[in-house]
Design an enzyme around this catalytic site. Sequence first.
Site, PDB file in Angstrom:
ATOM      1  CG  ASN A   1      -0.108  -0.271   2.546  1.00  0.00           C
ATOM      2  OD1 ASN A   1       0.507   0.866   2.897  1.00  0.00           O
ATOM      3  ND2 ASN A   1      -0.371  -1.027   3.325  1.00  0.00           N
TER       4      ASN A   1
ATOM      5  CE  LYS B   1       7.368 -12.619 -14.394  1.00  0.00           C
ATOM      6  NZ  LYS B   1       7.898 -12.285 -15.419  1.00  0.00           N
TER       7      LYS B   1
END
Length: 404
Positions: free
Chosen positions: A211, A290
């Site tokens: 955030n 990934k």
Amino acid sequence: MTPLEGKNVVLGVTGGIAAYKACELVSRLRKAGAQVYVIMTQHACQFVAPLTFETLSNHPAVTDTFARPETWEVEHIALAKRADVFVVAPATANILAKMAHGIADDMLSTTVLATKAPVLVAPAMNTGMWENAATRENVKLLRQRGIRFIGPEGGFLACGDTGAGRMSEPKDIFAEITNILHPRLDMEGLRVLVTAGPTQERIDPVRYISNRSSGKMGYAIAEAAAKRGARVTLVTGPVSLSVPEGVEAVKILSTQDLYDAMTARCPDTDIVIQAAAPADFAPATVAEQKIKKQGDGDLVLTLRQNPDVAAQVGRLKRPGQVLVGFAAETNDVLKNAAAKLQKKNLDMIVANDVTAPGAGFDVDTNIVTFVTQEKQETLPCLPKTQVAEELLDRAMMIFQKQKR
Ligand code: CTP
């Protein structure tokens, strides 16, 4: 030893009738053991003769009257560096405007621009000038940059008007200077635990959820508490700030890391201040490799709820301990904050509307309301460093009250 022994005070005097009161300030500072170096603007010299300041300070008063610009270059840097505190008293609307906009066209404005010392300003001017929108903006800008203000006071002004504009009394300016030079050590020996910054919740080896928290508020609190004598541990998420001097840092990444660090440390702490913005959700599984594109399809991530760290710290709370939390809100700020106060067993919650200009993420200022069981108190937009001091003042009051 006198209280200001060995301290260097640079005093800028600008052109106002209150310049005569600056003489008394110099005298008080000298009696307290400070070395005082006076810089006068041309207009100040119309109100008080430089000789008065020279005699009182026992140093030459620097004036612009006959100095050529080249001489500023050497002298202004020397004075700017020598200052332990830089005071402008009286400060006219003109010098405030110059300081706010970085204008350096005489000895005083040049020196104050160059100094790294704390700056204290004691404005004095006609009420209309003080209330003018231009001055209001300049004061706001300066405050946001950490410039401290004392006054002006209300009352009868030399121009015949009554209202705000009178320079604060020399004894009050003196007290404020002493405060700046000798910060309070009211938190000496206390153990303070502060959290700051965001968390990162891993998705795969190269991606995470996070955030916008910059950590500035928590770092300012940790720094202020350490300066006030506390033993501070800062549990910090990944941010680009340097750890304040004298503060022990514990680096964490995820909300679970924060939970582990806090539950281990909070029992040994007097005051806990949780300014971190922990992610409420984390990916249910972390991919070991990934994640590749799924053809043309969407990727669906399942998020599981993270533990509520503050709520757990609230459950572990021991008598006498003070717990402070933050509430980052975008709506129903006070209602939501009051609910969090109960839910997390906090003594105080610092509520802010993160969408308001001058508040919230990645800015140097904040607009906060301190919410306790008894009251709600909203402060104006202030630098986060000042919000930190106000917060600690209140946390200390609660701490003292609980001890009794
Ligand atoms: N907090 C915490 N652990 C979490 C979430 C928040 O310890 N998982 C702490 C924060 O550090 C802050 C306080 O709880 O001191 C309030 O955080 P905030 O994000 O405003 O509230 P939440 O409890 O997450 O509630 P919501 O997101 O539903 O508003």
